[in-house]
Design a protein around this motif. Structure first.
Motif: not given
Length: 704
Positions: A277-281, A296-298, A643-645, A701-704
């Motif tokens: 999810p974006i919160s980990s990115r 965290s990339w979790t 940033r995403a794929g 709203l915070e990212p998911p």
């Protein structure tokens, strides 16, 4: 086709763009379809219409009356009107329909069919049938939820976009045989052919929608035994090192968007349904945390992030739709795309369907009544989680038009009728049509006229001051046009069009570039006038040569802009006193009620401010003030985008715009529908601060 000569009246239910297309004898679609014709070939193409009936439940009567008017003479053996309704719910007011051009041109249908039964009809890009027999008989929508090896789960993710990298590692299942999470793709491109391997084929025609190709992940025993599924296709391109030849996988099937390194759809799909999810990115974004810390990339966990392993159904817009940045011709393709996604929802097992649409026009009434907007609201009302139907949530991006200078507002404060004028600046070498719309309340627009004047003054078009029938200009399509006034619901509108300003070797005639003048006369006291310019700069991945036009308040520029440029508040230069208004720029199909569709704007993580480009309310009318919430679109003012794929495993890009906010909100709604609460928003505007609500809705709203 329309006869040359005097203008002709058409039914009031015909939308402005249908009237415009008729006036050009449908030659306006030559640029979209990249074809040249002497006349519209409705043996090859059919018109594609979105219809709003006057009363729910009259679709069968509408179809019956239209069928009775179909000639039976031998010369019309292939049908004169070719009217075919797509499958519909018996109590729905909204239908999609294919037909020949004569169905909208022939006066025999104008009153008995269109006038008696239809409230509004909107034109989309013409559709090309999969085969000559495709349009001869309507078929019901297939129950696709029954036709796969596995039953659908409780959550289904839907997307309508451009680019679905189904074999990328992030969209493959993490256990078991090689398999994609993409349950199906409907490629709406109408010139594609299935790929044959021996006696089997990859890609099949749709028996219900009758254009494009669909690709299923797999098939239940006995269903389409000659078809190759997505899983089998991926396996055909597996490598000896347990990887996938993604280049070959996409190229062999003709997925042209996936030939590039990145795509809009690939990025948005990763934000919405990727495993991380974006919160980990991004760095920590919660209060008390230092956002400069590394991500965290979790990976997400299905128990707290249901979208991370949910099945995805993807509708690939056609290249023609993507080349048209205005969004005005998308309507029917969107409605049918959503119907296709819903055909995978099991009435018993699928509880929620979350659909993301990160496209939309800058034009329209902006009061919740646009044709497509109303149709989306009707679908959400129908799929309400009751009577064996899943709960449908549709999430839209707010748009990126806040700083585009594409919205003019004028309110008369004089007891005498007033006039207002401004500049519509058209760039040179623009390759596409440009549109602008002017909207007023119908009961306030009596006696109002609109004039469009070219930079040289050689072209001057003036509308009438009253609505007498619905008159079209003389057919031709080679000159600028002003269509209106048109009564559209409770509104009155005028449509302005200027053709390409580029000079081509094969066509030395071009339209003037520069400053066109728009003048509106006779505005009564307290009446409000809005004008919107259609976005034309290319969508991501499109190479059209199109350039953006915009409005200019020349009087304000000359008298007040110098001082205003010295005043900057919350990252914005002062625009007080200008006709140009940054408010009211929300996506043209995102202005309806909150409980119908959801709208996501964007903010900057570093300081919590709204992103500079994120569109804002308040619309002309209706119940919505601003977006539902704003979500991260930029990490800071220097590190813009999220940033995403991309289209390949391991490829990433930063996509700038509220297209990244909508899938984040959709992912949060997937959590909400799964029984988890939405995060508590921050920077929530005061209930009395309408300007901030118009920008930020319910807050950050915070990212998911």
């Amino acid at each position: 086709m329309a006869e040359p000569g005097a203008p002709k009246n058409y039914p009031r239910c015909f939308d402005p763009y249908l009237r415009y297309a008729i006036s050009t004898e449908f030659k306006n679609f030559e640029e979209n379809l990249q074809e040249k014709w002497d006349r519209f070939d409705d043996d090859k193409y059919r018109l594609l219409l979105l219809i709003e009936l006057k009363e729910a439940g009259t679709a069968a009567d509408f179809a019956k009356v239209a069928g009775q008017l179909e000639p039976t003479q031998p010369e019309f053996a292939t049908t004169k009107y070719g009217i075919e309704l797509a499958p519909y719910a018996a109590d729905s007011r909204y239908l999609t329909m294919r037909c020949r051009a004569s169905a909208v041109l022939d006066s025999a249908l104008h009153e008995s069919v269109w006038g008696n039964y239809v409230n509004r009809v909107a034109l989309s890009l013409p559709v090309k049938p999969s085969s000559p027999k495709s349009f001869q008989k309507s078929a019901p929508i297939r129950h696709r939820f029954k036709e796969g090896k596995e039953a659908p789960g409780p959550l289904l993710i839907g997307m309508l976009d451009d680019g679905c990298p189904f074999s990328a590692a992030r969209f493959l299942r993490t256990s078991g045989p090689l398999s994609t999470r993409v349950r199906a793709i409907w490629d709406q491109n109408q010139n594609k052919q299935p790929v044959a391997i021996g006696t089997r084929k990859f890609g099949m025609e749709l028996t219900d929608f009758a254009y494009g190709l669909e690709y299923r992940r797999d098939f239940a025993a006995g269903i389409e035994p000659q078809q190759i599924g997505l899983d089998d296709w991926i396996s055909l391109h597996a490598t000896a090192t347990d990887g996938v030849d993604e280049d070959g996988c996409y190229a062999a099937a003709g997925f042209t968007t996936l030939a590039r390194r990145d795509s809009h759809g690939g990025h948005v799909m990763d934000v919405l349904a990727g495993p991380v999810p974006i919160s980990s990115r991004i760095g920590p974004s919660k209060p008390g945390k230092d956002r400069r810390d590394p991500p965290s990339w979790t990976p997400g966990r299905p128990s707290t992030d249901p979208a991370c392993d949910a099945d995805v159904v993807f509708v690939q817009f056609s290249d023609e739709c993507i080349r048209d940045a205005t969004g005005v011709w998308l309507k029917t393709y969107v409605v049918q795309g959503i119907q296709y996604i819903l055909s995978f929802a099991d009435p018993v097992k699928t509880r929620n369907v979350i659909i993301n649409l990160s496209y939309g026009p800058t034009t329209g009434p902006h009061d919740g009544t646009a044709e497509l907007e109303s149709a989306l609201s009707a679908l959400v009302a129908e799929y309400n989680g009751k009577n064996n139907k899943p709960k449908l949530d549709i999430v839209l991006s707010a748009g990126n038009a806040y700083l585009s200078d594409g919205h003019v507002v004028f309110t008369s404060d004089s007891e005498q009728p007033e006039h207002v004028e401004w500049i519509w600046r058209l760039p040179p070498d623009n390759t596409v049509l440009v549109f602008a719309e002017i909207w007023m309340e119908d009961d306030e627009a009596q006696g109002v006229t609109v004039t469009l004047t070219s930079p040289s003054g050689k072209v001057q078009l003036t509308s009438g001051s009253a609505v007498i029938g619905t008159t079209l200009p003389k057919p031709g399509g080679t000159t600028p046009q002003l269509i209106g006034p048109i009564v559209w619901g409770k509104d009155r509108m005028w449509l302005l069009e200027v053709g390409p300003t580029v000079v081509r070797p094969e066509d030395q005639a071009s339209h003037e570039h520069g400053d066109w003048t728009i003048k509106v006369d006779g505005i009564p006291e307290n009446a409000e006038m809005h004008a919107y310019v259609a976005r034309t700069d290319p969508n991501m991945g499109a190479r059209t040569g199109a350039k953006r036009s915009h409005f200019v308040d020349s009087n304000w520029e000359q008298t007040r802009s110098a001082g205003a440029s010295c005043t900057r508040i919350d990252g914005e230069f002062d625009r007080t006193g200008s006709l140009l208004d940054r408010f009211g720029t929300l996506n043209g199909i995102a202005t309806g009620k909150k409980h119908r569709v959801h709208v996501a704007g964007g903010y900057v993580v570093a300081d919590g401010r709204k992103t500079p480009y994120s569109s804002a309310g308040r619309p002309r009318g209706g119940h919505r003030i601003g977006p539902d919430y704003v979500l991260p679109c930029d990490e800071d003012n220097a590190l813009t985008g999220i940033r995403a794929g991309g289209n390949r495993s391991g490829a990433v890009l930063r996509l700038i715009g509220t297209s990244t906010a909508a899938p984040q909100l959709a992912r949060q709604f997937a959590r909400l529908r799964g029984g988890l609460a939405l995060p508590q928003p921050t920077a929530v505007p005061s209930p009395n601060d309408i300007a901030e609500i118009a920008k930020r809705g319910g807050g950050d709203l915070e990212p998911p």
